[in-house]
Write an enzyme that holds these catalytic residues in place. Structure first.
Site, short mmCIF file in Angstrom:
data_model
loop_
_atom_site.label_atom_id
_atom_site.label_comp_id
_atom_site.label_asym_id
_atom_site.label_seq_id
_atom_site.Cartn_x
_atom_site.Cartn_y
_atom_site.Cartn_z
N ARG A 143 44.44 29.70 -31.32
CA ARG A 143 43.37 29.15 -31.05
C ARG A 143 43.71 28.14 -29.96
NH1 ARG A 143 43.94 27.95 -36.52
NH2 ARG A 143 42.35 29.08 -37.79
N LYS A 165 35.59 30.60 -16.87
CA LYS A 165 34.66 31.44 -17.83
C LYS A 165 35.99 32.99 -17.96
CE LYS A 165 30.02 32.06 -16.02
NZ LYS A 165 29.12 32.84 -15.41
N GLU A 207 32.21 37.15 -1.68
CA GLU A 207 32.01 35.89 -2.36
C GLU A 207 32.16 34.61 -1.66
OE1 GLU A 207 30.64 36.33 -5.36
OE2 GLU A 207 31.56 38.07 -6.46
N LYS A 249 33.06 26.37 -5.09
CA LYS A 249 33.08 26.84 -6.50
C LYS A 249 33.33 25.65 -7.17
CE LYS A 249 33.26 29.85 -10.22
NZ LYS A 249 33.43 31.28 -10.57
N GLU A 259 26.73 26.58 -17.13
CA GLU A 259 25.95 27.30 -16.56
C GLU A 259 24.62 27.09 -16.93
OE1 GLU A 259 25.27 31.62 -16.21
OE2 GLU A 259 26.86 31.19 -14.66
N ARG A 263 25.07 25.85 -11.37
CA ARG A 263 26.03 27.11 -11.42
C ARG A 263 25.06 28.32 -11.34
NH1 ARG A 263 31.69 27.69 -15.14
NH2 ARG A 263 32.42 29.61 -14.14
N ASN A 267 24.91 32.79 -8.40
CA ASN A 267 24.35 34.21 -8.65
C ASN A 267 23.65 35.01 -7.62
OD1 ASN A 267 25.42 34.77 -11.34
ND2 ASN A 267 23.34 33.75 -12.27
N HIS A 270 23.54 38.53 -6.89
CA HIS A 270 23.95 39.15 -8.21
C HIS A 270 22.93 39.64 -8.89
CE1 HIS A 270 27.55 37.30 -7.14
NE2 HIS A 270 28.41 37.71 -8.11
N HIS A 274 24.42 43.48 -9.47
CA HIS A 274 24.85 43.88 -10.75
C HIS A 274 24.32 45.18 -10.93
CE1 HIS A 274 26.21 39.84 -12.26
NE2 HIS A 274 27.38 40.54 -12.08
N HIS A 286 32.95 45.22 -6.68
CA HIS A 286 31.72 44.27 -7.08
C HIS A 286 31.26 43.50 -5.69
CE1 HIS A 286 29.88 40.82 -9.23
NE2 HIS A 286 30.66 40.04 -8.60
N1 LIG Z 1 35.27 34.53 -14.31
C1 LIG Z 1 34.71 34.61 -13.45
O1 LIG Z 1 34.11 33.58 -13.05
C2 LIG Z 1 34.45 35.84 -12.59
C3 LIG Z 1 33.75 35.60 -11.42
C4 LIG Z 1 33.80 36.80 -10.64
C5 LIG Z 1 34.30 37.83 -11.12
N2 LIG Z 1 34.94 38.11 -12.23
C6 LIG Z 1 35.38 39.22 -12.69
O2 LIG Z 1 36.54 39.54 -11.80
C7 LIG Z 1 36.96 40.99 -11.72
C8 LIG Z 1 36.90 41.64 -10.45
O3 LIG Z 1 38.16 40.88 -9.76
P1 LIG Z 1 38.84 41.59 -8.59
O4 LIG Z 1 38.19 41.98 -7.46
O5 LIG Z 1 40.18 40.66 -8.28
O6 LIG Z 1 39.47 42.97 -9.31
P2 LIG Z 1 40.70 43.23 -9.86
O7 LIG Z 1 41.42 42.23 -10.76
O8 LIG Z 1 40.44 44.76 -10.45
O9 LIG Z 1 41.82 43.75 -8.71
C9 LIG Z 1 41.33 44.79 -7.72
C10 LIG Z 1 42.61 45.75 -7.62
O10 LIG Z 1 43.54 45.00 -6.60
C11 LIG Z 1 44.79 45.34 -7.20
N3 LIG Z 1 45.46 44.00 -6.82
C12 LIG Z 1 45.31 42.91 -7.24
N4 LIG Z 1 46.09 41.81 -6.36
C13 LIG Z 1 46.74 42.68 -5.67
C14 LIG Z 1 47.74 42.19 -4.57
N5 LIG Z 1 48.08 41.07 -4.14
N6 LIG Z 1 48.37 43.42 -3.92
C15 LIG Z 1 47.91 44.72 -4.09
N7 LIG Z 1 47.15 44.98 -5.22
C16 LIG Z 1 46.42 43.96 -5.73
C17 LIG Z 1 44.63 45.17 -8.68
O11 LIG Z 1 45.48 45.81 -9.33
C18 LIG Z 1 43.26 46.10 -8.81
O12 LIG Z 1 43.41 47.36 -8.63
C19 LIG Z 1 35.71 41.49 -12.58
O13 LIG Z 1 36.08 42.06 -13.84
C20 LIG Z 1 34.69 40.50 -12.58
O14 LIG Z 1 33.85 40.47 -13.94
C21 LIG Z 1 35.03 36.90 -12.94
ZN LIG Z 2 30.42 38.05 -7.98
#
Ligand SMILES: NC(=O)c1ccc[n+]([C@@H]2O[C@H](COP(=O)([O-])OP(=O)(O)OC[C@H]3O[C@@H](n4cnc5c(N)ncnc54)[C@H](O)[C@@H]3O)[C@@H](O)[C@H]2O)c1
Ligand SMILES: [Zn+2]
Length: 383
Positions: A143, A165, A207, A249, A259, A263, A267, A270, A274, A286
């Site tokens: 929990r 999130k 972003e 942010k 949201e 917030r 978007n 997006h 998306h 993304h």
């Molecule tokens: N929670 C939120 O508010 C929020 C907001 C935006 C996006 N997201 C989520 O975030 C995700 C995308 O995140 P991302 O773009 O960081 O992708 P990711 O976590 O997949 O990382 C991208 C790639 O880079 C590699 N990587 C990470 N750090 C590295 C480093 N320092 N050196 C070398 N390689 C590295 C990872 O292994 C991966 O292959 C999506 O799932 C999306 O839904 C969440």
């Molecule tokens: Zn985004």
């Protein structure tokens, strides 16, 4: 690309302190928790001191993906162990396709087989995938155990690690399972970005550019000016730009944890982004899809008289200087994109709420955009 000497010159001219003085420390304040966001080179060295300050006394469980694990986990574990912390690590496979309940189950299994306790802390070391998934594990196991976000991508530093999130994907769609769960700390070590491939860096900066367009004109123009330095991760420019993008942010989330209000501004780009991301079968990153989505939203805003053409051009120029796409892939069909957006809308029984810029640095939310305008823009946007 500019010659290195020119870039060095630009970076030397960057007056860091003038710009960050009024920023102060970044602190997220929500009903679900108050916590600082630190972004700087070698930030990781301060992790043990932070654990102490947060009065965390249990064991540390590090969750990462196999790519980041190989590159950076040893450093983190060493920093902890040198200060007497008991720490162990577990890697999930890298990639969005593993952001699932099945992977969550594997992390639960690992933690429970080692008798994780309520007073322990879970460290999420990685990009948005690790942050979202490990965050969800932290929210739900026993929990809830303490969570610290250690973002290692540009996207995670300015966006996903902040705001609480957490969650995973479902066969029906992205991010459909999850919880709001705030970390106790976000600690971003910008020297870990050095190993991040250039395309990933650019996708993350998308972003940051978004934050500039919807809420921070000064950030936008500095991103324009220092684009190359940012992609090359020159310091102190990089840490400063990341901090300022994260600050936006932090401000938005602090006013609206769940949201229900402002917030939604995040978007921007997006709605169409998306749909484009999904239409590409997630072949587009993304941030790349969001760049195209921002251009589409900017064009829509321009069409209905909200956003001047000069501002739209400026947005396009910045996106391009980060190597981001600004047009739809030629093979894409406007009708298919519209269909995806419509089915998204049907799920929510709502009109599409468009975030549209009114200038560089300001945006509004509108739900009265005529479908013909959207369609015309999508058709015009093809390569
Ligand atoms: N929670 C939120 O508010 C929020 C907001 C935006 C996006 N997201 C989520 O975030 C995700 C995308 O995140 P991302 O773009 O960081 O992708 P990711 O976590 O997949 O990382 C991208 C790639 O880079 C590699 N990587 C990470 N750090 C590295 C480093 N320092 N050196 C070398 N390689 C590295 C990872 O292994 C991966 O292959 C999506 O799932 C999306 O839904 C969440
Ligand atoms: Zn985004």
């Amino acid at each position: 690309l500019q010659p290195q000497q020119v870039v060095d010159e630009i970076v030397r001219g960057y007056r860091l302190h003038e710009k960050t003085n009024d920023l102060g420390d970044l602190v997220v304040t929500t009903p679900g928790g108050t916590y600082p966001v630190y972004i700087e080179p070698d930030a990781m060295a301060a992790l043990p001191a932070w654990l102490q300050r947060l009065q965390i006394h249990g064991r540390a469980w590090l969750v990462s993906d196999d790519t980041v694990m190989q590159l950076h986990s040893n450093h983190v574990l060493m920093v902890l162990q040198e200060s007497g912390w008991e720490a162990q690590a577990f890697a999930i496979p890298a990639g969005e396709e593993y952001k699932t309940l099945m992977t969550v189950q594997r992390v639960y299994d690992w933690l429970l087989s080692h008798s994780v306790e309520r007073g322990d802390v879970l460290l999420a070391l990685g990009g948005g995938v690790v942050g979202d998934l490990a965050g969800f594990v932290a929210a739900t196991i026993l929990r809830g155990v303490a969570l610290i976000q250690l973002p290692t991508t540009v996207l995670a530093m300015v966006d996903s690690a902040i705001g609480g999130k957490t969650g995973v994907d479902h066969a029906q769609g992205k991010n459909l399972i999850g919880a709001f769960y705030q970390p106790r700390l976000v600690l971003a070590d910008t020297s870990m970005l050095w190993t991040l491939p250039t395309v990933e860096r650019s996708a993350g900066w998308a972003e940051a550019i978004k934050h500039g367009v919807i809420g921070d004109a000064q950030l936008f123009s500095d991103l324009q000016r220092y684009a190359q330095a940012a992609v090359e991760l020159a310091e102190p420019v990089t840490s400063d730009l990341l901090r300022r993008a994260a600050a936006f942010k932090v401000r938005v989330v602090s006013g609206d944890e769940r949201e229900q209000g402002s917030r939604i501004l995040l978007n921007y780009g997006h709605t169409i982004g998306h749909a484009i991301e999904a239409e590409s079968g997630y072949m587009l990153r993304h941030g790349e899809a969001i760049a195209i989505g921002m251009m589409a939203a900017g064009m829509i805003a321009n069409q209905i008289g909200l956003f001047p053409a000069s501002a739209l051009d400026a947005q396009q120029a910045v996106l391009e200087s980060f190597g981001l796409p600004t047009r739809m892939p030629a093979t894409f069909d406007a009708t298919a994109i519209l269909r995806r957006m419509a089915s998204d809308k049907k799920v929510r029984h709502k009109r599409v709420r468009w975030v549209l810029p009114t200038s560089i640095g300001t945006a509004v939310v509108r739900d009265d955009v005529p479908e013909e305008v959207v369609e015309a823009v999508l058709r015009k946007m093809k390569n």
